[in-house]
Design a protein around this motif. Structure first.
Motif, PDB file in Angstrom:
ATOM      1  N   LYS A   1     -41.299 -26.903  -6.672  1.00 32.86           N
ATOM      2  CA  LYS A   1     -40.797 -27.384  -5.402  1.00 32.86           C
ATOM      3  C   LYS A   1     -39.461 -26.918  -5.273  1.00 32.86           C
ATOM      4  O   LYS A   1     -38.776 -26.860  -6.108  1.00 32.86           O
ATOM      5  N   THR A   2     -39.257 -26.974  -3.808  1.00 32.58           N
ATOM      6  CA  THR A   2     -37.885 -26.403  -3.539  1.00 32.58           C
ATOM      7  C   THR A   2     -36.926 -27.684  -3.472  1.00 32.58           C
ATOM      8  O   THR A   2     -37.547 -29.058  -3.662  1.00 32.58           O
ATOM      9  N   SER A   3     -35.701 -27.852  -3.473  1.00 26.14           N
ATOM     10  CA  SER A   3     -34.647 -28.669  -3.435  1.00 26.14           C
ATOM     11  C   SER A   3     -34.919 -29.577  -2.560  1.00 26.14           C
ATOM     12  O   SER A   3     -34.826 -30.813  -2.661  1.00 26.14           O
ATOM     13  N   GLU A   4     -35.213 -29.111  -1.091  1.00 21.95           N
ATOM     14  CA  GLU A   4     -35.273 -30.260  -0.044  1.00 21.95           C
ATOM     15  C   GLU A   4     -36.482 -31.100  -0.366  1.00 21.95           C
ATOM     16  O   GLU A   4     -36.580 -32.165   0.038  1.00 21.95           O
ATOM     17  N   ASP A   5     -37.766 -30.415  -0.728  1.00 21.56           N
ATOM     18  CA  ASP A   5     -39.290 -31.142  -1.122  1.00 21.56           C
ATOM     19  C   ASP A   5     -38.828 -31.976  -2.106  1.00 21.56           C
ATOM     20  O   ASP A   5     -39.280 -33.225  -2.052  1.00 21.56           O
ATOM     21  N   LEU A   6     -37.811 -32.094  -3.140  1.00 18.49           N
ATOM     22  CA  LEU A   6     -37.854 -32.902  -4.231  1.00 18.49           C
ATOM     23  C   LEU A   6     -36.808 -33.822  -3.769  1.00 18.49           C
ATOM     24  O   LEU A   6     -37.105 -35.097  -4.038  1.00 18.49           O
ATOM     25  N   THR A   7     -35.829 -33.680  -2.627  1.00 18.44           N
ATOM     26  CA  THR A   7     -35.082 -34.675  -2.136  1.00 18.44           C
ATOM     27  C   THR A   7     -35.978 -35.568  -1.276  1.00 18.44           C
ATOM     28  O   THR A   7     -35.762 -36.761  -1.536  1.00 18.44           O
ATOM     29  N   SER A   8     -36.811 -35.008  -0.511  1.00 20.26           N
ATOM     30  CA  SER A   8     -37.570 -35.943   0.309  1.00 20.26           C
ATOM     31  C   SER A   8     -38.639 -36.683  -0.490  1.00 20.26           C
ATOM     32  O   SER A   8     -38.859 -37.922  -0.206  1.00 20.26           O
ATOM     33  N   LEU A   9     -38.917 -36.008  -1.717  1.00 18.98           N
ATOM     34  CA  LEU A   9     -40.087 -36.806  -2.532  1.00 18.98           C
ATOM     35  C   LEU A   9     -39.184 -38.024  -3.150  1.00 18.98           C
ATOM     36  O   LEU A   9     -39.939 -38.928  -3.331  1.00 18.98           O
ATOM     37  N   LEU A  10     -37.975 -37.574  -3.597  1.00 13.94           N
ATOM     38  CA  LEU A  10     -37.193 -38.591  -4.263  1.00 13.94           C
ATOM     39  C   LEU A  10     -37.070 -39.862  -3.219  1.00 13.94           C
ATOM     40  O   LEU A  10     -37.127 -40.900  -3.707  1.00 13.94           O
ATOM     41  N   LYS A  11     -36.864 -39.404  -1.964  1.00 10.25           N
ATOM     42  CA  LYS A  11     -36.530 -40.528  -1.138  1.00 10.25           C
ATOM     43  C   LYS A  11     -37.790 -41.585  -0.998  1.00 10.25           C
ATOM     44  O   LYS A  11     -37.685 -42.735  -0.942  1.00 10.25           O
ATOM     45  N   GLU A  12     -39.082 -40.750  -0.809  1.00  9.26           N
ATOM     46  CA  GLU A  12     -40.266 -41.623  -0.713  1.00  9.26           C
ATOM     47  C   GLU A  12     -40.563 -42.441  -1.822  1.00  9.26           C
ATOM     48  O   GLU A  12     -40.947 -43.611  -1.813  1.00  9.26           O
ATOM     49  N   LYS A  13     -40.282 -41.973  -3.089  1.00  2.46           N
ATOM     50  CA  LYS A  13     -40.474 -42.658  -4.131  1.00  2.46           C
ATOM     51  C   LYS A  13     -39.456 -44.029  -4.674  1.00  2.46           C
ATOM     52  O   LYS A  13     -39.903 -45.017  -4.890  1.00  2.46           O
ATOM     53  N   LYS A  14     -38.340 -43.750  -3.999  1.00  2.00           N
ATOM     54  CA  LYS A  14     -37.350 -44.819  -4.107  1.00  2.00           C
ATOM     55  C   LYS A  14     -38.006 -45.847  -3.230  1.00  2.00           C
ATOM     56  O   LYS A  14     -37.483 -47.178  -3.667  1.00  2.00           O
ATOM     57  N   GLU A  15     -38.096 -45.569  -1.982  1.00  2.00           N
ATOM     58  CA  GLU A  15     -38.706 -46.507  -0.966  1.00  2.00           C
ATOM     59  C   GLU A  15     -39.938 -47.206  -1.490  1.00  2.00           C
ATOM     60  O   GLU A  15     -40.040 -48.466  -1.274  1.00  2.00           O
ATOM     61  N   LYS A  16     -40.691 -46.400  -2.116  1.00  2.00           N
ATOM     62  CA  LYS A  16     -42.000 -47.052  -2.779  1.00  2.00           C
ATOM     63  C   LYS A  16     -41.578 -48.004  -4.035  1.00  2.00           C
ATOM     64  O   LYS A  16     -42.201 -49.190  -4.107  1.00  2.00           O
ATOM     65  N   LEU A  17     -40.539 -47.762  -4.870  1.00  2.00           N
ATOM     66  CA  LEU A  17     -40.202 -48.593  -5.843  1.00  2.00           C
ATOM     67  C   LEU A  17     -39.661 -49.902  -5.185  1.00  2.00           C
ATOM     68  O   LEU A  17     -39.932 -51.032  -5.807  1.00  2.00           O
TER      69      LEU A  17
ATOM     70  N   GLU B   1     -47.874 -49.494 -11.783  1.00  4.39           N
ATOM     71  CA  GLU B   1     -47.460 -48.660 -10.829  1.00  4.39           C
ATOM     72  C   GLU B   1     -45.785 -48.608 -10.759  1.00  4.39           C
ATOM     73  O   GLU B   1     -45.275 -47.622 -10.427  1.00  4.39           O
ATOM     74  N   ILE B   2     -45.113 -49.715 -11.047  1.00  3.06           N
ATOM     75  CA  ILE B   2     -43.553 -49.917 -10.752  1.00  3.06           C
ATOM     76  C   ILE B   2     -43.097 -48.734 -11.933  1.00  3.06           C
ATOM     77  O   ILE B   2     -42.040 -48.090 -11.657  1.00  3.06           O
ATOM     78  N   ARG B   3     -43.608 -48.785 -13.352  1.00  4.23           N
ATOM     79  CA  ARG B   3     -43.091 -47.989 -14.375  1.00  4.23           C
ATOM     80  C   ARG B   3     -43.348 -46.536 -14.089  1.00  4.23           C
ATOM     81  O   ARG B   3     -42.631 -45.737 -14.184  1.00  4.23           O
TER      82      ARG B   3
END
Length: 71
Positions: free
Chosen positions: A10-26, A43-45
């Motif tokens: 994945k590109t850096s932009e995709d990873l950044t958006s995925l990271l944001k989604e994962k942090k919100e989910k966490l 699921e938290i782990r």
């Protein structure tokens, strides 16, 4: 759970958006865990490990870009 091979493609932009989604989910999962509404606590782990994988890839691709940046 995302695999390293998939994340590396994945590109850096995709990873950044995925990271944001994962942090919100966490954050959402941790609130639910404190309210005893989470059915699958693992699921938290898994989400924490996904965040760590994404950050590792982002830091390895461009180590100076993501050092002091809050996402």
């Amino acid at each position: 759970m995302a695999k390293m091979k998939e994340l590396k493609q994945k590109t850096s932009e995709d990873l950044t958006s995925l990271l944001k989604e994962k942090k919100e989910k966490l954050v959402d999962l941790s609130f639910q865990a404190h309210q005893k509404k989470v059915k699958n606590v693992r699921e938290i782990r898994k989400t924490k490990k996904d965040v760590a994988r994404i950050l590792t890839i982002l830091r390895n691709t461009n180590p100076y870009e993501h050092t002091n940046k809050k996402i």
